[in-house]
Write an enzyme that holds these catalytic residues in place. Structure first.
Site, PDB file in Angstrom:
ATOM      1  N   HIS A 154      39.004  32.687  33.324  1.00 53.63           N
ATOM      2  CA  HIS A 154      38.781  32.725  31.875  1.00 53.63           C
ATOM      3  C   HIS A 154      40.125  32.669  31.145  1.00 53.63           C
ATOM      4  O   HIS A 154      41.064  33.386  31.497  1.00 53.63           O
ATOM      5  CB  HIS A 154      38.025  33.989  31.494  1.00 53.63           C
ATOM      6  CG  HIS A 154      36.694  34.125  32.186  1.00 53.63           C
ATOM      7  ND1 HIS A 154      35.700  33.184  32.063  1.00 53.63           N
ATOM      8  CD2 HIS A 154      36.204  35.081  33.016  1.00 53.63           C
ATOM      9  CE1 HIS A 154      34.643  33.560  32.782  1.00 53.63           C
ATOM     10  NE2 HIS A 154      34.931  34.703  33.367  1.00 53.63           N
ATOM     11  N   GLY A 186      41.521  36.226  40.516  1.00 55.98           N
ATOM     12  CA  GLY A 186      41.267  34.863  40.058  1.00 55.98           C
ATOM     13  C   GLY A 186      40.188  34.795  38.998  1.00 55.98           C
ATOM     14  O   GLY A 186      39.714  33.712  38.648  1.00 55.98           O
ATOM     15  N   LYS A 187      39.786  35.937  38.457  1.00 55.49           N
ATOM     16  CA  LYS A 187      38.750  35.947  37.425  1.00 55.49           C
ATOM     17  C   LYS A 187      39.333  35.572  36.059  1.00 55.49           C
ATOM     18  O   LYS A 187      38.643  34.996  35.215  1.00 55.49           O
ATOM     19  CB  LYS A 187      38.123  37.346  37.331  1.00 55.49           C
ATOM     20  CG  LYS A 187      37.434  37.812  38.606  1.00 55.49           C
ATOM     21  CD  LYS A 187      37.036  39.285  38.503  1.00 55.49           C
ATOM     22  CE  LYS A 187      36.373  39.793  39.769  1.00 55.49           C
ATOM     23  NZ  LYS A 187      36.063  41.246  39.683  1.00 55.49           N
ATOM     24  N   ILE A 188      40.583  35.943  35.841  1.00 51.54           N
ATOM     25  CA  ILE A 188      41.271  35.695  34.583  1.00 51.54           C
ATOM     26  C   ILE A 188      42.476  34.785  34.857  1.00 51.54           C
ATOM     27  O   ILE A 188      43.225  35.010  35.811  1.00 51.54           O
ATOM     28  CB  ILE A 188      41.761  37.011  33.945  1.00 51.54           C
ATOM     29  CG1 ILE A 188      40.595  37.982  33.730  1.00 51.54           C
ATOM     30  CG2 ILE A 188      42.495  36.739  32.632  1.00 51.54           C
ATOM     31  CD1 ILE A 188      39.557  37.532  32.731  1.00 51.54           C
ATOM     32  N   GLY A 218      42.252  41.664  36.836  1.00 51.88           N
ATOM     33  CA  GLY A 218      41.361  40.518  37.014  1.00 51.88           C
ATOM     34  C   GLY A 218      42.096  39.265  37.436  1.00 51.88           C
ATOM     35  O   GLY A 218      41.527  38.399  38.125  1.00 51.88           O
TER      36      GLY A 218
END
Length: 322
Positions: A250, A278-280, A274
Site C-alpha cells: 500500500h 511487504g504489506k506497506i 508492516g
C-alpha cells in the site's frame, strides 16, 4: 529543519485548521498529516482506497460519517467488523443507541434489559427484534457466497426507515463491504436462529479482496482502529504475492488508533513494521494518529467537505468490471 508554526486563533475552515496543525507538534501534527495524506490519495487518478472499520463506531455516533464517505467516494472498499454493520442495521430499522454513563450499576442495567457500550446504552429487546428481522431475511438467502455478496443480499431485502445507512449507502453506491469475521457479531447470532440455506465462505473474501488489490494500479488504506479489518486488508498484499503477482504494498496509509506497538498487537503495530512484511510500500506516505477515532474522524470528514474532485469507481472483482 523547518520551524514549528504556532496556530493563530482566527476564523478558518476545518481544512485550513488541519493544514495548520500539520506544522505543529505531537498528535496534532499527526492528525494534520493524516488529512494531507487523504488529500493526496484523492488527487490520484488510479487508486483504490480501502477503509478498515473496527471498534464500536456506530453506537458511538460515527455511522453517518462512514455513509457520507461512501456516497462521496472518499473510500472505495470497506472492511468492517460485523458488529458495526449490525448496529448500522439496527439504526436503519429505526432503533437507536442512547446517551448513557460509564458510572452506573451494571447489574441494575442488566435487570432493566439495557446493554452498555462504555457510555452508550441500548435496549436488549430492540437488539433481539433486529436479530429476528435478520434471521427472517437470512432464511430467504440461498447459496455459497462471500460476506460481500451476503451483505448485498441483506441490503436488497432490508426494509429500512433510514437510508442514511452504511449498508444501504454501500449497496446503492457499488462500494463493496467485507466482514471477514461476520460470525463474531449479532449477524452471526441471527444466522444461528435462521432456517439457513446460505453459507458465507470467508475464503471467497480473501480471493475477492486480493483480486481488487491485483487489479488496482495503486492502493491506499485508512484504518479506524485495527483488529481483523486491518489485518484482512494488509494480508491481501501477501496473498497476491504468493499467487505470483507483482505488488508494491500500500502506497498511502493512515491509522487512527489508541493502541501502542509495545505489546505486539496488530491494532497498535506501526506501518514501519508492516514494511517488513511487504504489506506497506517502503516509500509510502504514512501516518499513525494516536487518538480516539470519535475525535479524529469527525474532524477529518468535515475537512473533506471542500474537496470537490469527482472520483470514478475502479473496484474490480469477480462478477464486476468497471
Amino acid at each position: 529543519m523547518k520551524p514549528v508554526e504556532p496556530i493563530e486563533v482566527a476564523e478558518k475552515k476545518i481544512s485550513e485548521l488541519l493544514l495548520a496543525m500539520a506544522k505543529t507538534g505531537f498528535q496534532g501534527r499527526k492528525l494534520g498529516e493524516a488529512f494531507e495524506i487523504w488529500l493526496e490519495m484523492l488527487k490520484e487518478d488510479e487508486i483504490t482506497i480501502f477503509m478498515g472499520l473496527s471498534g464500536a463506531m456506530v453506537p458511538a455516533g460515527m455511522r453517518k460519517i462512514i455513509s457520507w464517505l461512501i456516497r462521496n467516494r472518499y473510500i472505495d472498499v470497506l472492511v468492517s467488523t460485523g458488529a458495526n454493520i449490525f448496529h448500522d442495521i439496527h439504526e436503519a430499522l429505526g432503533f437507536k443507541h442512547y446517551l448513557g454513563s460509564e458510572i452506573v450499576d451494571d447489574y441494575e442495567l442488566f435487570k432493566k434489559g439495557i446493554d452498555r457500550i462504555y457510555n452508550v446504552f441500548a435496549y436488549e429487546e430492540e437488539f433481539n427484534r433486529v436479530d429476528y428481522v435478520l434471521a427472517n431475511i437470512i432464511s430467504g438467502i440461498e447459496g455459497i457466497m462471500s460476506s460481500r455478496q451476503f451483505l448485498e443480499e441483506i441490503a436488497k431485502r432490508l426494509e429500512v426507515k433510514d437510508r442514511d445507512s452504511i449498508l444501504v449507502s454501500a449497496y446503492e453506491s457499488d462500494v463493496p463491504i467485507f466482514c471477514p469475521a461476520i460470525a463474531d457479531s449479532s449477524i452471526g447470532i441471527a444466522s444461528s436462529i435462521a432456517s439457513r440455506k446460505v453459507v458465507v465462505d470467508t475464503m471467497k473474501d480473501v480471493e475477492e479482496l486480493t483480486e481488487i488489490v491485483v487489479n488496482s494500479k495503486k492502493t491506499g488504506v485508512i484504518f479506524i482502529g485495527g483488529g481483523v479489518p486491518k489485518n484482512f486488508i494488509q494480508q491481501a498484499e501477501i496473498v497476491a504475492r504468493l499467487k505470483g503477482y507483482e505488488v508494491r504494498g500500500h502506497e498511502y496509509a493512515i491509522q487512527i488508533t489508541t493502541d501502542t506497538p509495545q505489546f505486539g498487537g496488530l491494532s497498535g503495530c506501526t506501518f514501519e513494521e508492516g514494511v517488513s512484511w511487504g504489506k506497506i510500500n517502503r516509500k509510502a506516505r504514512k501516518v499513525q494518529v494516536n487518538c480516539d477515532a470519535t475525535i479524529a474522524l469527525p474532524i477529518l470528514s468535515h475537512a473533506l467537505i471542500g474537496v470537490k474532485r469527482k472520483r470514478v469507481p475502479r473496484v474490480r472483482y469477480e462478477g464486476r468490471s468497471d
